[in-house]
Design a protein around this motif. Structure first.
Motif, PDB file in Angstrom:
ATOM      1  N   ARG A   1       0.826  -1.202   0.000  1.00  0.00           N
ATOM      2  CA  ARG A   1       0.000   0.000   0.000  1.00  0.00           C
ATOM      3  C   ARG A   1       0.863   1.255   0.000  1.00  0.00           C
ATOM      4  O   ARG A   1       0.541   2.246  -0.660  1.00  0.00           O
TER       5      ARG A   1
ATOM      6  N   PHE B   1       0.202   0.537  -4.517  1.00  0.00           N
ATOM      7  CA  PHE B   1      -0.766  -0.420  -5.050  1.00  0.00           C
ATOM      8  C   PHE B   1      -2.153  -0.064  -4.530  1.00  0.00           C
ATOM      9  O   PHE B   1      -2.339   0.089  -3.311  1.00  0.00           O
TER      10      PHE B   1
ATOM     11  N   ASP C   1      -5.486  -4.363  -5.687  1.00  0.00           N
ATOM     12  CA  ASP C   1      -4.239  -4.929  -6.181  1.00  0.00           C
ATOM     13  C   ASP C   1      -3.332  -5.352  -5.030  1.00  0.00           C
ATOM     14  O   ASP C   1      -2.665  -6.392  -5.101  1.00  0.00           O
TER      15      ASP C   1
ATOM     16  N   ALA D   1      -4.537  -8.686  -3.789  1.00  0.00           N
ATOM     17  CA  ALA D   1      -4.272  -9.746  -4.757  1.00  0.00           C
ATOM     18  C   ALA D   1      -2.782 -10.101  -4.783  1.00  0.00           C
ATOM     19  O   ALA D   1      -2.413 -11.283  -4.817  1.00  0.00           O
ATOM     20  N   VAL D   2      -1.919  -9.076  -4.771  1.00  0.00           N
ATOM     21  CA  VAL D   2      -0.475  -9.320  -4.798  1.00  0.00           C
ATOM     22  C   VAL D   2      -0.021  -9.958  -3.486  1.00  0.00           C
ATOM     23  O   VAL D   2       0.806 -10.886  -3.485  1.00  0.00           O
TER      24      VAL D   2
ATOM     25  N   SER E   1       5.775  -9.296 -12.532  1.00  0.00           N
ATOM     26  CA  SER E   1       4.335  -9.180 -12.761  1.00  0.00           C
ATOM     27  C   SER E   1       3.717  -8.122 -11.849  1.00  0.00           C
ATOM     28  O   SER E   1       2.896  -7.307 -12.284  1.00  0.00           O
ATOM     29  N   ALA E   2       4.120  -8.122 -10.582  1.00  0.00           N
ATOM     30  CA  ALA E   2       3.589  -7.134  -9.648  1.00  0.00           C
ATOM     31  C   ALA E   2       3.994  -5.730 -10.050  1.00  0.00           C
ATOM     32  O   ALA E   2       3.188  -4.782  -9.956  1.00  0.00           O
TER      33      ALA E   2
ATOM     34  N   ARG F   1       1.782  -4.573 -12.762  1.00  0.00           N
ATOM     35  CA  ARG F   1       0.458  -4.219 -12.231  1.00  0.00           C
ATOM     36  C   ARG F   1       0.494  -2.826 -11.613  1.00  0.00           C
ATOM     37  O   ARG F   1      -0.434  -2.029 -11.790  1.00  0.00           O
ATOM     38  N   LEU F   2       1.560  -2.527 -10.876  1.00  0.00           N
ATOM     39  CA  LEU F   2       1.686  -1.209 -10.257  1.00  0.00           C
ATOM     40  C   LEU F   2       1.821  -0.119 -11.319  1.00  0.00           C
ATOM     41  O   LEU F   2       1.211   0.957 -11.201  1.00  0.00           O
TER      42      LEU F   2
ATOM     43  N   ARG G   1       0.626  -0.145 -14.346  1.00  0.00           N
ATOM     44  CA  ARG G   1      -0.684   0.061 -14.969  1.00  0.00           C
ATOM     45  C   ARG G   1      -1.623   0.830 -14.044  1.00  0.00           C
ATOM     46  O   ARG G   1      -2.393   1.688 -14.494  1.00  0.00           O
ATOM     47  N   ALA G   2      -1.554   0.554 -12.750  1.00  0.00           N
ATOM     48  CA  ALA G   2      -2.408   1.264 -11.802  1.00  0.00           C
ATOM     49  C   ALA G   2      -2.040   2.743 -11.747  1.00  0.00           C
ATOM     50  O   ALA G   2      -2.925   3.613 -11.686  1.00  0.00           O
TER      51      ALA G   2
END
Length: 246
Positions: A139, A143, A147, A150-151, A225-226, A229-230, A232-233
């Protein structure tokens, strides 16, 4: 009427056991870990544990509600060992990597206990502290909460899954473990290219890698991968007009 909780001081055995030790939560945990290492999960019973401690088995129930309660305490203890002395750097990827490797190593240091506890959820102080730390890392890194959760789930499940898998190998009898290791060189490395072209082409690499844990590699893939994701967020958040952000 519910029973009054009994404090650690009240639970302590007032006189030494036959072996000269005074029973405590820590002593029972350490003895149980030793018994798991020496005899496996089948060898950990209240009667055998009492014998190892030099105490009547009924004395154990002053510290644990039953053997399953002891197993959950062992699970929490392993997580505490993983986090002992850990300090974050503020770099989320480095911190997660370090924590993941610590969890994996702590469980592999006690493979029989790892096989028994990796799938359990204790809800106890060391476990909840580790979960709080991981969620805090995610956090704080930015994230979004869905997310982050999930991560977090994928991270801890991956660490424990590999710990259980690798511990299961270490928990095998030495002869069985050595026989399994030998299969890569004795069988896979000798498969003909005519029938198994891809194995034959990579046989040397397979022999070199397959008897080592894949967890460090899988962990790096997970972190990649994480990180995606970050990214993209953050990009999605930047596209929302400031006045419309929640």
């Amino acid at each position: 009427m519910p029973k009054r909780p009994v404090s650690e001081a009240e639970r302590r055995r007032r006189r030494p056991t036959r072996g000269g030790a005074v029973l405590s939560h820590r002593l029972i945990l350490d003895t149980a870990l030793r018994m798991l290492h020496e005899h496996g999960s089948a060898g950990l019973t209240a009667r055998r544990l009492g014998t190892a401690l030099g105490a009547d088995p009924s004395a154990l129930y002053r510290y644990f509600r039953g053997m399953d309660d002891l197993i959950l305490a062992i699970a929490d203890d392993l997580m505490g060992r993983a986090a002992d002395g850990w300090q974050g750097t503020g770099a989320w990827r480095d911190d997660l990597r370090d924590l993941g490797l610590r969890v994996h190593a702590a469980y592999l240091a006690h493979p029989q206990a790892a096989v028994l506890t990796a799938g359990r959820v204790s809800g106890r102080p060391h476990e909840t502290a580790a979960d709080e730390t991981i969620l805090g890392i995610l956090r704080t890194a930015g994230f979004p909460d869905p997310d982050a959760v999930a991560v977090y789930q994928a991270f801890i499940d991956q660490a424990l899954a590999f710990a259980a898998l690798d511990a299961a190998t270490l928990a095998l009898p030495a002869a069985a473990r050595e026989a399994d290791h030998a299969v890569w060189g004795a069988t896979y490395a000798r498969l003909p290219a005519r029938t198994h072209p891809h194995i034959a082409a990579t046989a040397g690499l397979l022999v070199a890698r397959m008897n080592r844990s894949a967890y460090p590699t899988a962990l790096e893939m997970f972190l990649d991968s994480a990180e995606g994701r970050l990214t993209r967020a953050r990009a999605a958040a930047a596209q929302v007009p400031p006045g419309r952000r929640p």
